[in-house]
Design an enzyme around this catalytic site. Structure first.
Site, PDB file in Angstrom:
ATOM      1  N   ASP A   1      33.741  31.269  39.953  1.00  0.00           N
ATOM      2  CA  ASP A   1      34.875  31.170  40.966  1.00  0.00           C
ATOM      3  C   ASP A   1      34.949  30.818  42.272  1.00  0.00           C
ATOM      4  O   ASP A   1      35.223  30.385  42.815  1.00  0.00           O
ATOM      5  CB  ASP A   1      34.706  32.803  41.484  1.00  0.00           C
ATOM      6  CG  ASP A   1      35.772  33.968  42.920  1.00  0.00           C
ATOM      7  OD1 ASP A   1      36.543  32.805  42.467  1.00  0.00           O
ATOM      8  OD2 ASP A   1      35.706  34.862  42.786  1.00  0.00           O
TER       9      ASP A   1
ATOM     10  N   LYS B   1      46.081  34.410  45.553  1.00  0.00           N
ATOM     11  CA  LYS B   1      45.947  33.342  46.687  1.00  0.00           C
ATOM     12  C   LYS B   1      46.267  31.944  46.191  1.00  0.00           C
ATOM     13  O   LYS B   1      47.941  31.803  46.211  1.00  0.00           O
ATOM     14  CB  LYS B   1      44.121  32.933  47.035  1.00  0.00           C
ATOM     15  CG  LYS B   1      43.311  34.582  46.471  1.00  0.00           C
ATOM     16  CD  LYS B   1      43.593  35.635  47.553  1.00  0.00           C
ATOM     17  CE  LYS B   1      42.767  37.233  46.838  1.00  0.00           C
ATOM     18  NZ  LYS B   1      41.354  36.731  46.912  1.00  0.00           N
TER      19      LYS B   1
ATOM     20  N   ARG C   1      51.809  43.758  25.510  1.00  0.00           N
ATOM     21  CA  ARG C   1      50.662  43.977  25.510  1.00  0.00           C
ATOM     22  C   ARG C   1      50.162  42.597  25.199  1.00  0.00           C
ATOM     23  O   ARG C   1      49.260  42.331  25.838  1.00  0.00           O
ATOM     24  CB  ARG C   1      49.537  45.321  25.521  1.00  0.00           C
ATOM     25  CG  ARG C   1      48.469  45.617  25.525  1.00  0.00           C
ATOM     26  CD  ARG C   1      47.400  46.812  25.691  1.00  0.00           C
ATOM     27  NE  ARG C   1      48.819  48.140  25.337  1.00  0.00           N
ATOM     28  CZ  ARG C   1      48.188  47.798  23.570  1.00  0.00           C
ATOM     29  NH1 ARG C   1      47.316  47.050  23.494  1.00  0.00           N
ATOM     30  NH2 ARG C   1      48.274  49.000  22.729  1.00  0.00           N
TER      31      ARG C   1
ATOM     32  N   TYR D   1      31.838  36.707  46.652  1.00  0.00           N
ATOM     33  CA  TYR D   1      32.873  37.837  47.527  1.00  0.00           C
ATOM     34  C   TYR D   1      32.587  39.527  47.000  1.00  0.00           C
ATOM     35  O   TYR D   1      32.001  39.923  45.701  1.00  0.00           O
ATOM     36  CB  TYR D   1      34.153  37.586  46.397  1.00  0.00           C
ATOM     37  CG  TYR D   1      35.428  38.086  46.372  1.00  0.00           C
ATOM     38  CD1 TYR D   1      36.045  38.077  47.663  1.00  0.00           C
ATOM     39  CD2 TYR D   1      35.691  38.920  45.760  1.00  0.00           C
ATOM     40  CE1 TYR D   1      37.019  38.998  47.856  1.00  0.00           C
ATOM     41  CE2 TYR D   1      37.094  39.622  45.883  1.00  0.00           C
ATOM     42  CZ  TYR D   1      37.630  40.118  47.178  1.00  0.00           C
ATOM     43  OH  TYR D   1      38.672  40.766  47.638  1.00  0.00           O
TER      44      TYR D   1
HETATM   45  C1  LIG Z   1      40.342  37.669  46.643  1.00  0.00           C
HETATM   46  C2  LIG Z   1      39.337  37.466  45.398  1.00  0.00           C
HETATM   47  C3  LIG Z   1      39.082  37.874  44.547  1.00  0.00           C
HETATM   48  C4  LIG Z   1      39.721  38.697  43.762  1.00  0.00           C
HETATM   49  O1  LIG Z   1      40.693  39.166  43.663  1.00  0.00           O
HETATM   50  P1  LIG Z   1      41.902  39.785  44.123  1.00  0.00           P
HETATM   51  O2  LIG Z   1      43.577  39.234  43.392  1.00  0.00           O
HETATM   52  O3  LIG Z   1      42.620  40.087  44.931  1.00  0.00           O
HETATM   53  O4  LIG Z   1      41.955  41.001  42.882  1.00  0.00           O
HETATM   54  C5  LIG Z   1      37.531  37.680  44.126  1.00  0.00           C
HETATM   55  N1  LIG Z   1      36.641  36.653  44.333  1.00  0.00           N
HETATM   56  C6  LIG Z   1      37.429  35.709  45.511  1.00  0.00           C
HETATM   57  C7  LIG Z   1      36.658  34.097  45.803  1.00  0.00           C
HETATM   58  C8  LIG Z   1      38.493  36.302  45.798  1.00  0.00           C
HETATM   59  O5  LIG Z   1      38.488  35.547  47.585  1.00  0.00           O
END
Ligand SMILES: *Cc1c(COP(=O)(O)O)cnc(C)c1O
Length: 372
Positions: A171, A196, A47, A99
């Protein structure tokens, strides 16, 4: 070193035990102490730290030009760890088209903390500046934004946040480090859903927070990770880091292909509007040209007509897959409003496309027959 070299080498070295070039997966939860009680290799309990997680963190920090990174089990766990570092009553400036998961965490998970949030059009720099308050601690940016691909001026926002003594976070999920490196523009920290583009194969969930300088929100996020237990598994770290090897190549091909698909859609009479920052008539194009090295693999289109028309186009695709998420090797298409729920601000006739690695002509042919 250039980004392609870092993507393959940063955070990795041949396994000292076996010489293995591809890293082993360290499943052990615990690590042996030396006779004097020390941990000579720096790991004690998984952890707190794990070899696969450490490699991933070192690599992603290098790709973004940051000093340190923290890997999380999802993008939202990374977002959660940042928000958790705020004090009750702190003020956040966040994009009005942030988001939807971020809006949910602030409202639902942290509702009882009475955070003060101003959802603001981040492309309107005067509005962002006017929104600063004495208790503003965090300025949140998402660029390109989801799903309208709006572009926010990173150096301008970084300067506003710095004057206010607030921490700026970008982000960057839609634009991984091959395309955009917010820390170079003065932003303090970058967060990604590594689910992603960074993982890139739609087979592992993850998130990362990368910082340029030591700051209290990063240290509190580290506590959420190590003490709070928001840790990704060694296998997920391994999968994501394996994806990173090809990140620069994948994203360049996807951007190229998305640019051609956007141009095709723009000419199509069944399409009312195309949102792609690479197009000269996109309102964010001049800023995108300045701060991005490519415009990314995400394209949104509004079909002429109603919600039903958009859903009908989505129903007819053969190569694209109807699914949420983005950034993987498979091209995806999604009716965005229906996943965002009844409060969505997304136009009902909008379809969002994540361009994968298939042949561009095949993808254009598929959209052409679906739009007939
Ligand atoms: C998918 C996404 C998230 C969240 O990420 P997860 O891996 O689904 O928890 C945050 N910001 C953006 C722009 C995203 O496309």
């Amino acid at each position: 070193m250039h980004i392609e070299t870092l993507a393959v080498h940063a955070g990795r070295r041949a396994d000292p035990a076996t010489g293995a070039v591809a890293p082993p997966i360290s499943l052990s939860t615990t690590f042996e102490r030396a006779p004097d009680g020390e941990y000579p290799l720096g790991f004690s309990y998984s952890r707190e730290g794990n070899p696969n997680r450490r490699s991933l963190e070192e690599c992603l920090a290098a790709l973004e030009g940051g000093t340190e990174a923290l890997a999380f089990p999802s993008g939202m766990a990374a977002v959660n760890a940042i928000i958790q570092g705020l004090e009750p009553g702190d003020h956040i400036i966040a994009p009005d088209d942030v988001y939807y998961g971020v809006r949910k965490v602030i409202g639902e998970v942290f509702g009882k903390w009475r955070l003060d949030v101003s959802y603001t059009d981040m492309t309107d720099l005067e509005a962002v500046n006017a929104g600063i308050r004495p208790n503003t601690r965090l300025v949140w940016v998402e660029t390109p934004s989801n799903p309208l691909l709006k572009i926010t001026d990173l150096p301008a926002i970084a300067a506003i946040a710095r004057r206010a003594n607030a921490i700026s976070v970008c982000d960057g999920t839609f634009a991984p480090p091959v395309l955009q490196r917010p820390l170079e523009w003065g932003i303090d920290m970058v967060v990604h859903s590594t689910t992603k583009y960074i993982g890139g194969h739609s087979d592992a969930m993850g998130g990362v927070l990368i910082t340029k300088f030591q700051n209290y929100l990063f240290e509190r996020a580290r506590k959420s990770q190590q003490s709070g237990g928001a840790v990704p598994s060694p296998f997920d770290c391994w999968l994501i880091l394996r994806g990173v090897d090809t990140l620069p190549c994948r994203v360049r091909v996807q951007s190229e292909s998305a640019g051609r698909i956007a141009a095709f859609l723009k000419r199509h009479e069944a399409v009312e509007a195309v949102h792609y920052p690479g197009m000269a008539d996109h309102p964010g194009h001049p800023v995108a040209v300045r701060q991005m090295a490519g415009f990314g693999g995400m394209v949104s289109m509004q079909v002429r007509g109603t919600r039903e028309m958009a859903i009908r186009v989505g129903a007819k695709v053969r190569i694209f897959t109807r699914a949420t998420s983005l950034g993987g090797t498979h091209s995806l298409i999604e009716h965005r409003a229906s996943i965002e729920g009844p409060d969505t601000r997304t136009p009902q006739n909008l379809l969002r496309v994540s361009v994968g690695l298939e042949n561009t002509e095949d993808l254009i042919g598929d959209l052409e027959q679906a739009l007939k």
